[in-house]
Design an enzyme around this catalytic site. Structure first.
Site, PDB file in Angstrom:
ATOM      1  CE  LYS A 134      -3.968  -1.710   2.610  1.00 11.69           C
ATOM      2  NZ  LYS A 134      -4.521  -1.669   3.973  1.00 11.69           N
ATOM      3  CG  ASN A 149      -0.022 -11.886   3.937  1.00  9.72           C
ATOM      4  OD1 ASN A 149      -0.346 -10.744   3.647  1.00  9.72           O
ATOM      5  ND2 ASN A 149      -0.913 -12.846   4.108  1.00  9.72           N
ATOM      6  CE  LYS A 198      -1.273  -0.759  15.209  1.00 16.29           C
ATOM      7  NZ  LYS A 198      -1.597  -0.524  13.780  1.00 16.29           N
ATOM      8  CE1 TYR A 258      -8.927  -9.196  10.965  1.00 21.61           C
ATOM      9  CE2 TYR A 258     -11.225  -8.569  11.135  1.00 21.61           C
ATOM     10  CZ  TYR A 258     -10.061  -8.666  10.401  1.00 21.61           C
ATOM     11  OH  TYR A 258     -10.026  -8.238   9.097  1.00 21.61           O
ATOM     12  CG  HIS A 412     -10.818  -5.025  11.315  1.00 21.81           C
ATOM     13  ND1 HIS A 412     -10.983  -4.888   9.953  1.00 21.81           N
ATOM     14  CD2 HIS A 412      -9.520  -5.366  11.509  1.00 21.81           C
ATOM     15  CE1 HIS A 412      -9.820  -5.146   9.347  1.00 21.81           C
ATOM     16  NE2 HIS A 412      -8.921  -5.430  10.265  1.00 21.81           N
ATOM     17  CG  HIS A 463     -24.806  -2.626  12.645  1.00 16.96           C
ATOM     18  ND1 HIS A 463     -24.206  -1.620  11.909  1.00 16.96           N
ATOM     19  CD2 HIS A 463     -23.949  -3.676  12.619  1.00 16.96           C
ATOM     20  CE1 HIS A 463     -23.027  -2.046  11.465  1.00 16.96           C
ATOM     21  NE2 HIS A 463     -22.850  -3.301  11.880  1.00 16.96           N
ATOM     22  CD  GLU A 664     -48.115 -31.642  -0.726  1.00 18.78           C
ATOM     23  OE1 GLU A 664     -49.233 -32.108  -0.500  1.00 18.78           O
ATOM     24  OE2 GLU A 664     -47.650 -31.472  -1.856  1.00 18.78           O
TER      25      GLU A 664
END
Lengths: 732, 732
Positions: A134, A149, A198, A258, A412, A463, A664
């Site tokens: 990015k 990754n 982090k 997550y 998220h 929501h 039915e």
């Protein structure tokens, strides 16, 4: 520019470190799989059963892949693209081949891992950051477009290396460690301090990969950094992540989708720590938080799928490989045969020491039903930032109600304070859109989160909670959301069912939202209803919308719909409203307004709302302003009042009847709720309702203490112990 | 008025007959279940297994019902209403109790049947025609709103009576026969000659009920009338129904949904005939048409559900009780263990002689895979009124293509000449709406066919075939439709796949529609594609629409969509178009126009159309002009050309790849078809296409004879034996 300068520096660092070799954490393998595991696993291959089956299956898969030869392509594609998928496959393949080597003791598997590692060792030093990273990203990878990754690659690859290192020559070891494993580990740690330190799941993958590399490459300092932050301050690192990312009950702030993803590096690194440094007692850390995290992940599922709160792809469930690892470890830690029930549903065996125990126990038929419970999972690292509440109609019951007075859940998170979802007979009934994403489908925005994830799925109107003036909670500002959690007023579960209340006064300025939800057993009828009491108190008049997104085919309403016949228009301009087609608009008369739908599970559902004649019902369908048909065209209706300071939305959700066109017959297609009224006696909320001609009184005590008390209603005396009472009324 | 006068007459007739009693067809029971069956069944109860399980299950159900007591309500409600459902339950209950009596030999079960019959005997003489009958109906019932249900009541009740009659006193026999069974039988025969003599499934139920009553009540003339028409001319009656309602291959004109429904009285009455008058050799009648009809019903299913052509409720499948009876009888007749495979999937055991054999064979594990085949089922009593064509990718393969150059199929038929449907991995891919109906859901138009069944579901645009000038085939006139069947030009199945062609020039005046569909195996790729060649030749210029209704989420197109963002309008005013929202409208450039969607089965599907730059693509959603939300909001796109005399729609449907968000991988999300061209060499159609970089030539010989021949294409020689050839091209 900072990043590029940094890489130059890194290359120097790598050269400087090139003398070190591997030695002190001694034996291999010793990460998730230990030398003693290997011995037990080898002898298990002499008998038939699940473990052996899985071994043969993996061996066959690895053999097939071996036949194709080694392919290590130049990094080129983003997520879902060829080189991305190939590198993912490669690390899984090396890990698989490493295990098969240890179990079969056939040299060719070790050689394969070696050869692939050498190919990577030849490629890696030639790489700059990934071309598909990015723009302005702080965390690009080299083999992959994002370092997440790359960290996953290291977590698998370091284990594969650990499994075969004993077969390698000094030269190969030198090449692989110094051209590949050390540079990757350094790239992921000092190379990206902001990610590595982090307190976030990306950080967990990085610390797990680097920490395990520390054990294998004999770099105890790497382990220290992985556990305590690059500067060993304890401000970041794995232990801080364990402290901060889970609530005391093991709930992960971003939600189950997550949570299961985050689980794997936690579980993997924790096992490596336990095997290499048992004195750290990692399984006992924070009162056994790891086991709680695994168990909570299971609890946050319904019919095998995770409750889709926040950014969640709905088909993810308990059979996800991360939770297979988790359940395997949980059984290894506890020997609790309830976990075998889950393992059985997962139908996947891990080739590890714990995996062998699970396989043997399943072979012996030791599984007992896993107990799903009604729980309020405290949110936030201290458990005091609201809660995620799950109510179930009985242990392992068919109904589940999710109530979300939970905190924002970071980037998220969705703007859906106090929303709810309802499940019955295996299906979603009152639903949440989940994430707008087609994972790894290149044609759909590169397989990433779609633009509609922000413009619709995260917005409040997507929501089942109140929207004020068509603006989302916190005005869709994640930072604001992260600052302000709702309050859990109370949660209780008893013989009468479950009840919970939460509130928040920071979602909108000058507006207090308070909701009480109850899942109530009507024992005499053998049925369950959900009660929803939603109060809004504001300093100024506002427009209030309460959407309900339902799954199924609309069947009937007890009021005229005024459906749009020739033309439909978008309901609004922004905050998600631009994605809703207005299908019909009605204003039911004062009294009970009923909407009935039929779910694919063959059961009818009626939402009966007590209305004052001032509420409009807007029937919607998702899909407006959706140029690429990215959205699913789901249905809902919005209750709307305008220009009010105070309003209470009162409604009952009632499952009823059965539609069975195959055999039915159709039973009880109409709601059995014939009367509903609501009164308040101080802190006591009293709901009187008649279902199937039986008059019920339901009492909810809103006092947080809720000690035993008595009260009078229509000249009858009642006693109430706790928050919820259900009474069949007699003399009326 | 005619009807009412008739009933007066009937009452006199009943009184006049009141002297007859039961005697000459001697032993009881002797309809589906015989005395010798009963003996075998009783001794089977000494061992465990499926038969015993089913016995215990039914006994428990009957016991529960017995505990509630007898309820014979005054007829009041239409289909789905209380009295309707109660009377249905009652006949099933009497039948069940009768069987349990025979097997357990416990008197209380016989007494229960007797008592209920006596209640009916008290009620029936007081009844006029049903208050909820259709106005002007020729076939009202008395217990039910239509006599069809009354005939079904008799089919079950006469069997129940046959099972318990040996326990009854003469007085009870007299009451039950003369106040109930005879009047019902007469009401359904002489009382409604037009229904009784009708060559139609309603007639079959009536003749079955009355014929079996003839056996039990010793009225051989009733049997004769049931078999040969009220006037015994053979113009109507059961045998004529066997002659006319099935094609020589056992295909029932109305399609599988009504075929399975029609099956039960055929199978039931045939067994009663075989047991009472074996000399009629009913199982051999018309070259064993009954067995063919049963087998064809199974063949007309996919993944357990019937292909939904014409008025069909989609959840109906092979586990329907009628087909459980059919499969039980088929196994009894043939001993073919393939039927046991179906019986196993049905999971229901019939308590009868044949049912015992099925249960024992299943217990012994004798089931072998039932073979699904590619077949063109000739339509019409002579098999020459077109055909319903089923192609499957291989025996028991996962793909099925339905092609419908079949006749109208009477009142339940849809105006969809030459339509197609496609199925893969258990799901609908190219779909048919089926019937617009919520069976027995009172709120949805009384549970009957919805108005939208006529205004949408039956209309041509609701199907996947050409609509000329926005007018449905035969201008939606059933009579016209029934007169004119399409022609099946050819059908062939071979190692290359299956191919079929059909045409019709009567759906529109001056317009010839011709379609060729092929399901082609691309062996080198291990995949299958469907080829669709649709030619329209008209004497005048017209607008031509070819809709494709797909199931799944739109993923991508290789052309701009021009989606409606703020507003959607209905596509048309009538003939089904008024129910379609126009979501987007595009005009792809000359070449390959691709549309890709993702089905819930996790596979991608791309329709690649060879377009000339003059075709528009209209993307639609069902649901406009639907005031009560009666329709399912399904998706499709329509290819449209305007002002043309001749046009050929050429397209390829290509299943590809896999979407697996649970395991987090996505494979081949893009179509692998990179080139497509089409040429004609006389009667030879040549399609050249490149899939996954492999160049294929596909040849279709349209000559009906299609003997062996050779041809040249791009300087290469090819030989073709039959209608279909698939060649991997080499020197290009």
């Amino acid at each position: 520019m900072k990043i590029f300068n940094f890489y130059t520096g890194l290359k120097i660092a790598v050269t400087a470190l090139a003398i070190t070799t591997c030695s002190a954490f001694a034996t291999h393998p010793n990460l998730v799989i230990t030398q003693s595991d290997v011995e037990k696993m080898r002898s298990a291959l002499n008998q038939s059963g699940r473990f052996n089956d899985r071994y043969l299956e993996l061996k066959q898969q690895v053999d097939q892949q071996l036949a194709f030869g080694i392919v290590v392509p130049l990094p080129k594609d983003g997520g879902g693209g060829y080189s991305h998928e190939r590198h993912k496959k490669n690390y899984q393949l090396m890990y698989g081949a490493g295990i098969i080597y240890q179990l079969s003791q056939e040299q060719k598997y070790a050689d394969f891992v070696r050869d692939m590692l050498l190919e990577y060792a030849a490629l890696y030093p030639t790489l700059d950051v990934h071309p598909k990273r990015k723009v302005k990203s702080q965390n690009p990878g080299k083999l992959f477009w994002q370092s997440l990754n790359e960290a996953m690659w290291l977590v698998y690859t370091i284990q594969a290396y650990d499994l075969v290192v004993e077969t390698l020559t000094d030269q190969d070891i030198n090449d692989i460690e110094h051209k590949l494993l050390r540079p990757v580990a350094l790239f992921l740690s000092q190379g990206q301090p902001s990610t590595f330190n982090k307190v976030h799941n990306h950080g967990t993958w990085a610390t797990a990969g680097v920490g395990m590399a520390g054990y294998v490459l004999d770099e105890p300092q790497w382990v220290e950094k992985a556990l305590y932050d690059l500067d060993k301050s304890g401000k970041g690192g794995f232990l801080k992540q364990l402290d901060m990312l889970f609530s005391p009950q093991g709930y992960y702030n971003e939600g189950p989708y997550y949570q299961r993803f985050a689980l794997l590096p936690f579980v993997t690194f924790a096992q490596a720590i336990a095997h290499n440094e048992p004195e750290r007692k990692i399984a006992h850390y924070r009162d056994g938080i790891l086991l709680k995290a695994i168990d909570t992940t299971i609890q946050l599922s319904y019919n095998g799928l995770f409750f889709p709160i926040n950014d969640a792809i709905k088909s993810k469930g308990i059979d996800t490989i991360e939770l297979v690892h988790g359940v395997t470890v949980a059984y290894g830690l506890t020997g609790d045969t309830g976990y075998l029930d889950i393992a059985q549903q997962q139908g996947q065996i891990i080739l590890s020491g714990d995996g062998l125990e699970v396989a043997n126990a399943l072979d012996e038929g030791l599984a007992t039903p896993y107990q799903f419970r009604s729980v309020a999972f405290g949110d936030g690292s201290q458990g005091d930032e609201g809660a995620l509440v799950i109510m179930r109609s009985k242990p392992n019951g068919e109904q589940a109600l999710l109530f979300k007075p939970a905190s924002q859940g970071l980037g998220h998170g969705h703007f859906d304070k106090l929303t709810w979802q309802f499940y019955d007979k295996g299906q979603e009934i009152v639903s949440d859109y989940g994430a707008a994403r087609f994972l790894n489908v290149e044609a759909k925005f590169g397989g990433r989160y779609l633009p509609e994830n922000n413009s619709y799925a995260k917005q409040t109107v997507a929501h089942n909670t109140v929207v004020v003036d068509e603006i989302s909670h916190f005005n869709s500002d994640v930072k604001q959301g992260n600052k302000h959690a709702p309050t859990l007023n109370f949660f209780e579960t008893s013989e009468y069912g479950s009840v919970s209340s939460g509130q928040i006064n920071t979602a909108y300025e000058g507006v207090e939202l308070e909701r009480t939800l109850a899942l109530v057993e009507l024992k005499e009828l053998g049925s369950t209803i959900a009660i929803d009491l939603y109060s809004v108190n504001a300093s100024q008049p506002h427009q209030l919308d309460l959407p309900l997104h339902y799954k199924g085919q609309f069947i009937d309403s007890n009021f005229d719909l005024n459906t749009q016949s020739q033309q439909m228009t978008a309901l609004g301009k922004k905050n998600g409203y631009q994605h809703l087609w207005l299908r019909a608009q009605a204003r039911p008369e004062k009294g009970l307004a009923k909407v009935t739908w039929l779910n694919e599970n063959g059961r009818f559902y009626t939402l009966s709302s007590l209305v004052n004649g001032e509420e409009s019902f807007l029937f919607t369908q998702v899909g407006a302003n959706d140029p690429n048909f990215n959205l699913r065209n789901e249905h809902g209706f919005i209750r709307r009042v305008k220009g009010v300071n105070r309003h209470q939305f009162i409604s009952i959700l009632e499952p009823h009847g059965e539609y069975n066109p195959s055999k039915e017959y159709t039973l009880v297609a109409q709601s059995r709720l014939s009367a509903l009224s609501h009164t308040q006696q101080g802190e006591l909320t009293l709901i009187e309702l008649t279902v199937a001609d039986k008059p019920y009184l339901i009492a909810i005590n809103n006092n947080k203490g809720a000690s035993k008390r008595s009260f009078k209603y229509k000249n009858q005396s009642y006693s109430l112990d706790g928050h919820l009472g259900v009474y069949l009324m007699t003399n009326i």
